[in-house]
Structure formats: C-alpha cells, structure tokens
Design a protein around this motif. Structure first.
Motif: not given
Length: 358
Positions: A296-308
């Motif tokens: 779940a945390q890794l999915q959030a990291v990927e989401h942060a990458g998409a936001l960036l």
C-alpha cells in the motif's frame, strides 16, 4: 519521380519523437540551473542531486567552487548571503551537511586561495557553534543532519558554551520537536480527516514544509539502537508522511483549479517542491535505514510520482523554465525555487525511478 512521395509517406508514417520523461526534464533542469559558479546555494542543490561529481559550468567541481570561492576565515564559516544577496548558507551548516551527504569524507582536503582546508575542519565548527535553541528551531534541520552524519552514534561533544552535549539527547529533542510541530496533522490522521488545512502553522512554518526536519530526524534512525528506542514513535512519523501526501495533494488540486492558468506558476512550483521533497525524504529513509514499504505504501509512492509528473508537465508547458532569467533579473523568489526544487525533485525521482520510470 515516385521517390519523393515514397519518402514523404515514410516520414508521415514515422512515429513522433518521444517526449522527455519528467525524470529527464527534472535532471536536465537541475543540471542546467544549478551550475552557476556565482551561486553556491544552487551548486549545493546540484550536489544534493548528483553527488560529489557535480560540476559548475566553468568545469570545476561544484564542491571546490563552494569552498574555494565562498569559505570565510577566522573562524571558518560561510556567510548566509553574498553582498548582492545571492544565498550561500541561509540555513546554518547547509554546506557541511551537503558535502557530507554528497560523499566527501571528513579527511577530504579542498584547495583554497588561503591554503588547504579539510572537510573535518568545517565539521569542527559544529560543536563550536552549537546552541540548542538554534538547532531545535525552524532553521536547525541542516545542523541536525550534519551532526548526525559527522558524529558516531552515542557521541558526546563540548559545545561553544562549554556544555557537555549528548548527540542522542539532541536527536531525541529533535524528534519531540517534530511531534509537537505535527500535533494537528496527527490529530487529523487519527480522526481520518481528508485533509488538515495549511495555515503556516507548526511544521508548515518551517522551510519546505518541514521536510528537511523530517529528513534530519529520520536519518538518525539508521542506527539500530535508535530505531529500537524510538519504536512506535518512528512508525508514526512514517505514517504521517503518507497522510500528508493525501492531505496536501487535495489542497494543491483545489488551489490549481481556483487559479487562472496565467497565474499558476507559484502553485506549480509548490507542487514540485512538496512531491519532490516527499519522494526524496522516503528515498533517504529507505536507503539509510533499510525500511521496506508495504504494498500500500509503495502504491502511494507511485501515486506521488504521478502527481509530480503532472506538476512537471504543467510547469514545462507553461514555459516557466525558459523565462527563469527574467525571474532572476526581477529578483522574484520563484527563480531560486525553480532551481532548488527541481534538484530536490530530480533526486526524489531518481530514488524511486524503478517504480516511476525514466
């Protein structure tokens, strides 16, 4: 006579040139913007991204330019700003922290017009200048980071006021400061609020939303004994980082929607600042402590990458990077934000490139 139409057809059928990835854009922007030998603060951000091999545009190693051209004597120190207000070390011990984390050993010797100077000689200023009131303030994160990386775990040093100071006690106080400054965020997380408004309160009164303080505290947890002592308090700090991603992204999305397209540059720069620092913070924590994110945390990291990625794409389309010299000439603070924040974001993207691509 048929060759020309065939060539034209071939050109029309060829795929368009690939767009540079956001990772490429950030790398290129940092490497282009942070190489000014007259701007040591910018050079330090290039070092933070690329390490000790980063060079100024005059060909010299960035670290050599910083120390040779800007170090002051009696005692050895860096001024906060040059005479024309170019930042050098606006946060105490930013340069020592940067040089240590860039990979220079304390025994490394720099050549200066006044003779050789070792990094250890600069590190020696940390106990000399140490004041708890300064280190545990909104400007103290860089001092804390430098202390943690220059002294062994369990070290004791004598401050400039002749007090005996335990490093672990200082970092315990830093964790307590971080907890106090995030009290409203913790309350919001516990109440499952979708967001906690940013009003320059607590951690939001610190530079870069306090993420440098978070980095300074978390880096001390690279010692197993510290992780054991802090226990659940450390886990809470990591949980708060993930909570902040959702809380702040909602506020940036709302700000972007409420701002006319021609006035969005400050919002876009803030988005790059936050998402880039956020990724950098967790990248450092992973690399320094061995932390492994959950799925779940890794999915959030990927989401942060998409936001960036979205923020970088919008920033690129705005043409802001191409007008940065005009921002510099007008002394717009966004000029420095563009340089510093793209370097932090380039570092954050690099730290998670296997999951973000590019």
């Amino acid at each position: 006579m048929v060759a020309a139409p065939l060539v034209l057809l071939a050109l029309l059928a060829a795929p368009p040139p690939a767009r540079p990835s956001s990772g490429d854009l950030l790398r290129n922007w940092c490497r282009e913007g942070a190489t000014d030998p007259q701007n040591p603060w910018a050079l330090a951000h290039g070092l933070a991204f690329e390490g000790r091999a980063f060079r100024a545009r005059d060909g010299r190693l960035a670290a050599d330019v910083i120390v040779s051209d800007f170090l002051q004597r009696d005692p050895l120190h860096f001024e906060p700003f040059t005479s024309d207000d170019t930042p050098v070390e606006p946060h105490p011990y930013l340069m020592v922290k940067t040089l240590l984390l860039a990979g220079f050993s304390p025994s490394h010797v720099f050549r200066t017009p006044d003779g050789p100077v070792s990094l250890q000689a600069l590190v020696n200023g940390l106990p000399r200048d140490f004041r708890a009131s300064s280190a545990l303030s909104s400007q103290g994160a860089w001092t804390l980071d430098a202390l943690s990386h220059s002294l062994p775990h369990g070290a004791t040093f004598t401050s400039g006021t002749r007090e005996s100071v335990r490093l672990d006690a200082v970092m315990d106080e830093a964790l307590a400061l971080l907890e106090r400054e995030q009290a409203d965020l913790l309350a919001g997380m516990k109440a499952a609020l979708p967001q906690v408004p940013k009003r320059k309160q607590g951690l939001y009164a610190h530079p870069c939303g306090g993420l440098h303080l978070v980095q300074a505290v978390l880096t001390h947890a690279r010692h197993p004994a510290v992780r054991a002592a802090w226990g659940a308090r450390l886990d809470t700090q990591v949980d708060l980082l993930f909570y902040r991603l959702g809380s702040e992204s909602r506020q940036y999305d709302a700000a972007l929607a409420a701002t006319p397209p021609t006035q969005r540059l400050p919002v876009l720069v803030q988005m790059v600042k936050f998402y880039g620092h956020w990724l950098e913070t967790l990248g450092r924590y992973r690399d320094e402590t061995g932390w492994k994110p959950t799925p779940a945390q890794l999915q959030a990291v990927e989401h942060a990458g998409a936001l960036l990625d979205g923020a970088v794409r919008r920033l690129d389309a705005s043409g802001a990077w191409r007008t940065r010299e005009a921002l510099k000439a007008s002394k717009d603070p966004l000029f420095l934000d563009l340089i510093g924040d793209t370097c932090h974001a380039a570092r954050g993207w690099r730290d998670w490139r296997n999951h973000l691509g590019g």
